[in-house]
Design a protein around this motif. Structure first.
Motif, mmCIF file in Angstrom:
data_model
loop_
_atom_site.group_PDB
_atom_site.id
_atom_site.type_symbol
_atom_site.label_atom_id
_atom_site.label_comp_id
_atom_site.label_asym_id
_atom_site.label_seq_id
_atom_site.Cartn_x
_atom_site.Cartn_y
_atom_site.Cartn_z
ATOM 1 N N HIS A 1 43.691 -30.549 -26.867
ATOM 2 C CA HIS A 1 44.276 -31.742 -27.494
ATOM 3 C C HIS A 1 45.086 -32.527 -26.468
ATOM 4 O O HIS A 1 44.943 -33.751 -26.339
ATOM 5 C CB HIS A 1 45.156 -31.303 -28.667
ATOM 6 N N LEU A 2 45.919 -31.824 -25.711
ATOM 7 C CA LEU A 2 46.757 -32.493 -24.713
ATOM 8 C C LEU A 2 45.919 -33.064 -23.575
ATOM 9 O O LEU A 2 46.190 -34.163 -23.083
ATOM 10 C CB LEU A 2 47.797 -31.512 -24.174
ATOM 11 N N LEU A 3 44.895 -32.315 -23.152
ATOM 12 C CA LEU A 3 44.038 -32.797 -22.064
ATOM 13 C C LEU A 3 43.291 -34.057 -22.489
ATOM 14 O O LEU A 3 43.206 -35.036 -21.734
ATOM 15 C CB LEU A 3 43.052 -31.703 -21.650
ATOM 16 N N ALA A 4 42.754 -34.054 -23.712
ATOM 17 C CA ALA A 4 42.056 -35.239 -24.212
ATOM 18 C C ALA A 4 43.029 -36.399 -24.413
ATOM 19 O O ALA A 4 42.681 -37.561 -24.167
ATOM 20 C CB ALA A 4 41.338 -34.913 -25.521
ATOM 21 N N SER A 5 44.245 -36.101 -24.835
ATOM 22 C CA SER A 5 45.255 -37.157 -24.979
ATOM 23 C C SER A 5 45.566 -37.793 -23.637
ATOM 24 O O SER A 5 45.755 -39.015 -23.542
ATOM 25 C CB SER A 5 46.540 -36.578 -25.590
ATOM 26 N N LEU A 6 45.615 -36.985 -22.596
ATOM 27 C CA LEU A 6 45.827 -37.517 -21.246
ATOM 28 C C LEU A 6 44.686 -38.443 -20.859
ATOM 29 O O LEU A 6 44.908 -39.534 -20.310
ATOM 30 C CB LEU A 6 45.944 -36.363 -20.246
ATOM 31 N N TRP A 7 43.465 -38.049 -21.150
ATOM 32 C CA TRP A 7 42.291 -38.886 -20.850
ATOM 33 C C TRP A 7 42.429 -40.232 -21.574
ATOM 34 O O TRP A 7 42.235 -41.290 -20.976
ATOM 35 C CB TRP A 7 41.021 -38.173 -21.278
ATOM 36 N N HIS A 8 42.764 -40.191 -22.865
ATOM 37 C CA HIS A 8 42.887 -41.429 -23.639
ATOM 38 C C HIS A 8 44.041 -42.286 -23.139
ATOM 39 O O HIS A 8 43.955 -43.522 -23.151
ATOM 40 C CB HIS A 8 43.090 -41.100 -25.118
ATOM 41 N N ALA A 9 45.134 -41.651 -22.701
ATOM 42 C CA ALA A 9 46.330 -42.400 -22.306
ATOM 43 C C ALA A 9 46.244 -42.978 -20.902
ATOM 44 O O ALA A 9 46.990 -43.906 -20.567
ATOM 45 C CB ALA A 9 47.562 -41.496 -22.404
ATOM 46 N N THR A 10 45.361 -42.459 -20.079
ATOM 47 C CA THR A 10 45.251 -42.949 -18.706
ATOM 48 C C THR A 10 44.677 -44.358 -18.707
ATOM 49 O O THR A 10 43.588 -44.606 -19.243
ATOM 50 C CB THR A 10 44.354 -42.018 -17.869
ATOM 51 N N PRO A 11 45.389 -45.324 -18.135
ATOM 52 C CA PRO A 11 44.961 -46.729 -18.172
ATOM 53 C C PRO A 11 43.815 -47.002 -17.208
ATOM 54 O O PRO A 11 44.011 -47.495 -16.103
ATOM 55 C CB PRO A 11 46.239 -47.488 -17.782
ATOM 56 N N ALA A 12 42.626 -46.677 -17.629
ATOM 57 C CA ALA A 12 41.420 -46.931 -16.838
ATOM 58 C C ALA A 12 40.248 -47.017 -17.790
ATOM 59 O O ALA A 12 40.267 -46.394 -18.865
ATOM 60 C CB ALA A 12 41.195 -45.815 -15.817
ATOM 61 N N PRO A 13 39.216 -47.775 -17.464
ATOM 62 C CA PRO A 13 38.035 -47.836 -18.332
ATOM 63 C C PRO A 13 37.345 -46.476 -18.393
ATOM 64 O O PRO A 13 37.479 -45.667 -17.468
ATOM 65 C CB PRO A 13 37.148 -48.896 -17.662
ATOM 66 N N PRO A 14 36.614 -46.177 -19.474
ATOM 67 C CA PRO A 14 35.986 -44.866 -19.635
ATOM 68 C C PRO A 14 35.111 -44.452 -18.460
ATOM 69 O O PRO A 14 35.038 -43.261 -18.121
ATOM 70 C CB PRO A 14 35.156 -45.034 -20.916
ATOM 71 N N GLU A 15 34.460 -45.417 -17.837
ATOM 72 C CA GLU A 15 33.568 -45.064 -16.722
ATOM 73 C C GLU A 15 34.329 -44.625 -15.479
ATOM 74 O O GLU A 15 33.716 -44.147 -14.507
ATOM 75 C CB GLU A 15 32.633 -46.224 -16.395
ATOM 76 N N ARG A 16 35.649 -44.774 -15.476
ATOM 77 C CA ARG A 16 36.458 -44.319 -14.340
ATOM 78 C C ARG A 16 37.294 -43.096 -14.685
ATOM 79 O O ARG A 16 38.184 -42.704 -13.942
ATOM 80 C CB ARG A 16 37.357 -45.452 -13.825
ATOM 81 N N LYS A 17 36.976 -42.479 -15.839
ATOM 82 C CA LYS A 17 37.616 -41.235 -16.242
ATOM 83 C C LYS A 17 36.517 -40.263 -16.663
ATOM 84 O O LYS A 17 35.553 -40.668 -17.311
ATOM 85 C CB LYS A 17 38.570 -41.464 -17.421
#
Length: 368
Positions: free
Chosen positions: A118-134
């Motif tokens: 949950h926390l790891l996915a939250s970090l992915w969502h919170a990181t200010p970058a387009p999906p193709e750069r995460k």
């Protein structure tokens, strides 16, 4: 009458899977899908179960301050990835010169069911970058990507990313140790930030599974990339919830399979045999469009190789929120006492926890 079972996400680029209607459930043993490399790349996002998770809806256990602290630190980590510094370095790591910048990532260590994914996915969502750069994937999915693309192409594909999240980070053999150590080293050099979850501290990866001492340099190299962050607590999947339902009889499982649109029906021994013939990277695709998994004759798994394949299937079903109904033995009897004391014990306990949660999700299907 036949019907089409659509794949769960158009983002995968996979074609719809044709199955049977409610009078004829599909059999997982009839599926051996081909998964193209571009689908593996496109699917490096949080799985459906974690589409809506955020730091705000993570509920820390008030008795475990490390959970609240983890949310605070990871939120700051995500904020720090929003600004780029010279040479691709981010604000989070800017306080020291690049040569002494220290770990380029966060490593969430804790028992199963404390909310690390949950926390790891939250970090992915919170990181200010387009999906193709995460990128977000399990350790197994990352090694599968290398196998599909080749090492150099994987480095080129991921080097342009701002963040790589690796869930369920575990080293099961020396080859993976060297491969991942080299890959992450090159990505760190390219300025990619890392985040990972595991049940094992970085310096202890591989213990009990192979001669870790022979690969100490690689393991220490992996550890150097991460700042460990311990998360304590009990399994949230069962915190305050009723006991999982006992196994059903064969007739109940078969009835649900025939009356639930998109359900699958398989004998457990036959499914275990089928898993040995399909690469684990394809287990997710094998479950495309399946809305409930019905199993008859569940019994203890016969050996460790079979057990590890079942762990991967349990993870893919949990990711996709597919309820499970079963007859035979309860899920906490799947793995022998020897297995639960061995080097893969944390994987097996995770599988039991996840299958138990899915069995609880499946109970309403018996009441229709």
């Amino acid at each position: 009458m036949s019907s089409t079972i659509a794949s769960p996400s158009s983002a995968t680029g996979s074609a719809p899977v044709t199955g049977q209607g409610t009078d004829r459930p599909v059999a997982l043993t009839s599926r051996a899908p081909h998964v193209p490399a571009d689908r593996l790349v496109a699917e490096m996002v949080p799985p459906p179960r974690f589409d809506t998770v955020r730091f705000d809806n993570y509920i820390p256990d008030p008795n475990q301050p490390s959970q609240t602290e983890a949310v605070k630190l990871l939120s700051g980590f995500a904020d720090g990835l929003g600004d780029s510094a010279a040479g691709g370095r981010k604000r989070w790591f800017r306080s020291r010169p690049a040569a002494a910048a220290g770990p380029r990532g966060i490593y969430l260590d804790g028992g199963y069911g404390v909310g690390k994914t949950h926390l790891l996915a939250s970090l992915w969502h919170a990181t200010p970058a387009p999906p193709e750069r995460k990128a977000f994937g399990t350790f197994v999915e990352l090694t599968n990507l290398v196998g599909a693309l080749g090492f150099q192409q994987t480095v080129r594909t991921l080097s342009g990313h701002k963040l790589l999240c690796i869930d369920e980070f575990e080293l099961d053999d020396p080859g993976d140790t060297v491969l991942v150590s080299t890959l992450l080293g090159k990505l760190v050099d390219a300025g990619v930030a890392l985040a990972a979850t595991s049940n094992t501290l970085p310096g202890k990866l591989g213990e009990g599974r192979f001669a870790a001492a022979d690969f100490l340099r690689e393991i220490q190299g992996l550890s150097a990339h991460f700042r460990p962050l311990r998360i304590d607590g009990e399994d949230y999947r069962h915190r305050g919830l009723p006991q999982a339902p006992a196994p059903y009889d064969d007739a109940t499982v078969e009835r649900v399979a025939h009356t639930t649109q998109g359900a699958s029906l398989d004998g457990f021994p036959a499914l275990l045999d089928h898993l040995s013939k399909v690469h684990p990277s394809r287990y997710g695709a094998m479950c495309d469009g399946v809305r409930a998994v019905c199993l008859t004759g569940v019994e203890p798994v016969p050996d460790q190789s079979t057990a590890l394949r079942l762990v991967v299937l349990a993870d893919r079903l949990y990711d996709r929120e597919v309820p499970v109904l079963a007859s035979g033995r309860p899920f906490d009897e799947l793995f022998s006492e020897e297995m639960l004391k061995g080097g893969y014990r944390k994987k097996y306990f995770r599988a039991i926890s996840r299958l138990t949660a899915l069995a609880r999700d499946g109970k309403p299907l018996t009441e229709g």
